[in-house]
Structures are given as structure tokens and as C-alpha cells.
Motif scaffolding. Structure first.
Motif, PDB file in Angstrom:
ATOM      1  N   MET A   1       0.853  -1.166   0.000  1.00  0.00           N
ATOM      2  CA  MET A   1       0.000   0.000   0.000  1.00  0.00           C
ATOM      3  C   MET A   1       0.903   1.235   0.000  1.00  0.00           C
ATOM      4  N   VAL A   2       0.594   2.168  -0.892  1.00  0.00           N
ATOM      5  CA  VAL A   2       1.424   3.357  -1.034  1.00  0.00           C
ATOM      6  C   VAL A   2       0.560   4.586  -1.283  1.00  0.00           C
ATOM      7  N   GLY A   3       1.205   5.744  -1.213  1.00  0.00           N
ATOM      8  CA  GLY A   3       0.559   6.989  -1.585  1.00  0.00           C
ATOM      9  C   GLY A   3      -0.642   7.341  -0.724  1.00  0.00           C
ATOM     10  N   GLN A   4      -1.635   7.872  -1.384  1.00  0.00           N
ATOM     11  CA  GLN A   4      -2.833   8.354  -0.695  1.00  0.00           C
ATOM     12  C   GLN A   4      -3.483   7.247   0.121  1.00  0.00           C
ATOM     13  N   ASN A   5      -3.515   6.037  -0.410  1.00  0.00           N
ATOM     14  CA  ASN A   5      -4.132   4.930   0.320  1.00  0.00           C
ATOM     15  C   ASN A   5      -3.409   4.639   1.632  1.00  0.00           C
ATOM     16  N   PHE A   6      -2.084   4.704   1.630  1.00  0.00           N
ATOM     17  CA  PHE A   6      -1.320   4.476   2.854  1.00  0.00           C
ATOM     18  C   PHE A   6      -1.665   5.521   3.911  1.00  0.00           C
ATOM     19  N   TRP A   7      -1.617   6.804   3.506  1.00  0.00           N
ATOM     20  CA  TRP A   7      -1.881   7.866   4.472  1.00  0.00           C
ATOM     21  C   TRP A   7      -3.313   7.821   4.988  1.00  0.00           C
ATOM     22  N   TYR A   8      -4.248   7.426   4.144  1.00  0.00           N
ATOM     23  CA  TYR A   8      -5.634   7.282   4.595  1.00  0.00           C
ATOM     24  C   TYR A   8      -5.743   6.126   5.590  1.00  0.00           C
ATOM     25  N   LEU A   9      -5.030   5.024   5.307  1.00  0.00           N
ATOM     26  CA  LEU A   9      -5.070   3.861   6.199  1.00  0.00           C
ATOM     27  C   LEU A   9      -4.612   4.224   7.601  1.00  0.00           C
ATOM     28  N   ILE A  10      -3.552   5.012   7.718  1.00  0.00           N
ATOM     29  CA  ILE A  10      -3.032   5.301   9.059  1.00  0.00           C
ATOM     30  C   ILE A  10      -3.718   6.482   9.725  1.00  0.00           C
ATOM     31  N   SER A  11      -4.479   7.281   8.945  1.00  0.00           N
ATOM     32  CA  SER A  11      -5.047   8.490   9.555  1.00  0.00           C
ATOM     33  C   SER A  11      -6.555   8.640   9.372  1.00  0.00           C
ATOM     34  N   GLU A  12      -7.109   7.894   8.433  1.00  0.00           N
ATOM     35  CA  GLU A  12      -8.516   8.054   8.036  1.00  0.00           C
ATOM     36  C   GLU A  12      -8.810   9.483   7.564  1.00  0.00           C
ATOM     37  N   ASN A  13      -7.793  10.142   7.045  1.00  0.00           N
ATOM     38  CA  ASN A  13      -7.921  11.488   6.490  1.00  0.00           C
ATOM     39  C   ASN A  13      -7.528  11.402   5.016  1.00  0.00           C
ATOM     40  N   LYS A  14      -8.506  11.600   4.126  1.00  0.00           N
ATOM     41  CA  LYS A  14      -8.248  11.455   2.692  1.00  0.00           C
ATOM     42  C   LYS A  14      -7.290  12.510   2.146  1.00  0.00           C
ATOM     43  N   ASN A  15      -7.114  13.605   2.870  1.00  0.00           N
ATOM     44  CA  ASN A  15      -6.264  14.679   2.384  1.00  0.00           C
ATOM     45  C   ASN A  15      -4.904  14.752   3.079  1.00  0.00           C
ATOM     46  N   LEU A  16      -4.639  13.819   3.982  1.00  0.00           N
ATOM     47  CA  LEU A  16      -3.383  13.888   4.732  1.00  0.00           C
ATOM     48  C   LEU A  16      -2.173  13.870   3.810  1.00  0.00           C
ATOM     49  N   TYR A  17      -2.246  13.089   2.741  1.00  0.00           N
ATOM     50  CA  TYR A  17      -1.083  12.979   1.864  1.00  0.00           C
ATOM     51  C   TYR A  17      -0.700  14.322   1.242  1.00  0.00           C
ATOM     52  N   THR A  18      -1.645  15.217   1.039  1.00  0.00           N
ATOM     53  CA  THR A  18      -1.308  16.549   0.534  1.00  0.00           C
ATOM     54  C   THR A  18      -1.097  17.539   1.679  1.00  0.00           C
ATOM     55  N   ASP A  19      -1.762  17.314   2.803  1.00  0.00           N
ATOM     56  CA  ASP A  19      -1.612  18.216   3.952  1.00  0.00           C
ATOM     57  C   ASP A  19      -0.198  18.202   4.528  1.00  0.00           C
ATOM     58  N   ILE A  20       0.480  17.066   4.418  1.00  0.00           N
ATOM     59  CA  ILE A  20       1.811  16.970   5.019  1.00  0.00           C
ATOM     60  C   ILE A  20       2.915  17.498   4.094  1.00  0.00           C
ATOM     61  N   ILE A  21       2.612  17.721   2.834  1.00  0.00           N
ATOM     62  CA  ILE A  21       3.629  18.159   1.887  1.00  0.00           C
ATOM     63  C   ILE A  21       4.210  19.524   2.262  1.00  0.00           C
ATOM     64  N   GLU A  22       3.381  20.487   2.564  1.00  0.00           N
ATOM     65  CA  GLU A  22       3.862  21.838   2.845  1.00  0.00           C
ATOM     66  C   GLU A  22       4.796  21.879   4.057  1.00  0.00           C
ATOM     67  N   PRO A  23       4.403  21.284   5.214  1.00  0.00           N
ATOM     68  CA  PRO A  23       5.335  21.306   6.349  1.00  0.00           C
ATOM     69  C   PRO A  23       6.639  20.561   6.067  1.00  0.00           C
ATOM     70  N   ILE A  24       6.557  19.461   5.340  1.00  0.00           N
ATOM     71  CA  ILE A  24       7.775  18.719   5.006  1.00  0.00           C
ATOM     72  C   ILE A  24       8.655  19.566   4.099  1.00  0.00           C
ATOM     73  N   GLY A  25       8.057  20.225   3.124  1.00  0.00           N
ATOM     74  CA  GLY A  25       8.809  21.092   2.232  1.00  0.00           C
ATOM     75  C   GLY A  25       9.465  22.240   2.975  1.00  0.00           C
ATOM     76  N   TYR A  26       8.771  22.807   3.937  1.00  0.00           N
ATOM     77  CA  TYR A  26       9.317  23.905   4.732  1.00  0.00           C
ATOM     78  C   TYR A  26      10.525  23.445   5.532  1.00  0.00           C
ATOM     79  N   ARG A  27      10.399  22.286   6.165  1.00  0.00           N
ATOM     80  CA  ARG A  27      11.506  21.752   6.955  1.00  0.00           C
ATOM     81  C   ARG A  27      12.693  21.405   6.053  1.00  0.00           C
TER      82      ARG A  27
END
Length: 80
Positions: A1-27
């Protein structure tokens, strides 16, 4: 399991995979900036050392540079 499906599996948030991009990019940018600053400092230090050791009267002292790079060690200085 990869990508959006992985992040949804661990968080039940369909948008987590895009929500985490900005903070990761900033760091990542913070780390890149710090790395670049340190790299620039090292390059400047090496350049200064090179100029002090092998640059004289507007020219590179090629003989001194080749002797430094390829000459034999003075083994007598290591013997007690």
C-alpha cells in the motif's frame, strides 16, 4: 500500500497525503539553507587556505602545489 491509500489507512484522512507536503517542504528548505551555508563556509575556508599556500604574485605556484599533492612524505619527521 502506497501513496494516498497508505496515508488514509493510518489516519482516516483522505487529504493527509497533501496536507503533510507543505510542512515537510518547509523543513526541507530549512535544512537545505543550513547545509548550503555550511558548505559555503567550507568552500571559503578551503579557498583561503589554497590561496595562502599556493598562490603568489597573482599566479598559482604549480610546483609547490604538485609537490604538496604528489610528493613523498618526509618520513624522518615521523621517526622519534
Amino acid at each position: 500500500m502506497v501513496g494516498q491509500n497508505f496515508w488514509y489507512l493510518i489516519s482516516e484522512n483522505k487529504n493527509l497525503y497533501t496536507d503533510i507536503i507543505e510542512p515537510i517542504g518547509y523543513r526541507a528548505k530549512e535544512h537545505n539553507d543550513a547545509f548550503a551555508k555550511g558548505r559555503d563556509r567550507v568552500i571559503n575556508d578551503f579557498t583561503k587556505q589554497f590561496l595562502n599556500e599556493f598562490y603568489n604574485a597573482g599566479e598559482i605556484d604549480w610546483v609547490k602545489l604538485v609537490e604538496f599533492n604528489s610528493g613523498n612524505y618526509d618520513l624522518d619527521r615521523f621517526v622519534s
